[in-house]
Design a protein around this motif. Structure first.
Motif, PDB file in Angstrom:
ATOM      1  N   LEU A   1      -5.834  -9.762   0.415  1.00 48.82           N
ATOM      2  CA  LEU A   1      -5.186  -8.797   1.290  1.00 48.82           C
ATOM      3  C   LEU A   1      -4.389  -9.545   2.341  1.00 48.82           C
ATOM      4  O   LEU A   1      -4.748 -10.653   2.739  1.00 48.82           O
ATOM      5  CB  LEU A   1      -6.223  -7.921   2.008  1.00 48.82           C
TER       6      LEU A   1
ATOM      7  N   SER B   1       0.826  -1.201   0.000  1.00 54.75           N
ATOM      8  CA  SER B   1       0.000   0.000   0.000  1.00 54.75           C
ATOM      9  C   SER B   1       0.861   1.252   0.000  1.00 54.75           C
ATOM     10  O   SER B   1       1.900   1.313   0.663  1.00 54.75           O
ATOM     11  CB  SER B   1      -0.890   0.004   1.244  1.00 54.75           C
TER      12      SER B   1
ATOM     13  N   PRO C   1      -9.185 -10.696  -5.642  1.00 51.43           N
ATOM     14  CA  PRO C   1      -8.278  -9.931  -4.786  1.00 51.43           C
ATOM     15  C   PRO C   1      -8.007 -10.610  -3.446  1.00 51.43           C
ATOM     16  O   PRO C   1      -8.868 -11.288  -2.885  1.00 51.43           O
ATOM     17  CB  PRO C   1      -9.001  -8.597  -4.588  1.00 51.43           C
TER      18      PRO C   1
ATOM     19  N   LEU D   1      -1.674  -6.060  -1.290  1.00 49.32           N
ATOM     20  CA  LEU D   1      -2.767  -6.503  -2.140  1.00 49.32           C
ATOM     21  C   LEU D   1      -2.208  -7.357  -3.270  1.00 49.32           C
ATOM     22  O   LEU D   1      -1.133  -7.064  -3.803  1.00 49.32           O
ATOM     23  CB  LEU D   1      -3.485  -5.272  -2.722  1.00 49.32           C
TER      24      LEU D   1
ATOM     25  N   LEU E   1     -13.719  -4.778  -1.697  1.00 49.56           N
ATOM     26  CA  LEU E   1     -12.451  -4.060  -1.798  1.00 49.56           C
ATOM     27  C   LEU E   1     -12.684  -2.667  -2.361  1.00 49.56           C
ATOM     28  O   LEU E   1     -12.119  -1.684  -1.871  1.00 49.56           O
ATOM     29  CB  LEU E   1     -11.461  -4.841  -2.672  1.00 49.56           C
TER      30      LEU E   1
END
Length: 62
Positions: free
Chosen positions: A33, A10, A31, A24, A50
């Motif tokens: 995380l 991030s 997706p 991510l 998301l």
């Protein structure tokens, strides 16, 4: 043969290599995380969830 997951850090993580980061990735378009300090704990998320999270974070920016 399993392909390695390419994680993206991030931009809110400060840009360093520390352990306080949200990352991510996507596998087959789904997706994922995780937190850098617990890399084996992976959270699959729905694309809509998301998108809602990112929208909320952007709206909360100072």
């Amino acid at each position: 043969m399993t392909r390695p997951i390419h994680w993206q850090k991030s931009s809110f993580s400060g840009g360093g290599d520390g352990d306080s980061c949200v990352e991510l990735a996507a596998v087959n378009g789904d997706p994922l995380l995780r937190e850098s300090d617990e890399p084996d704990r992976i959270l699959p998320v729905a694309p809509q969830g998301l998108a809602a999270l990112l929208h909320h974070l952007r709206a909360s920016r100072p």
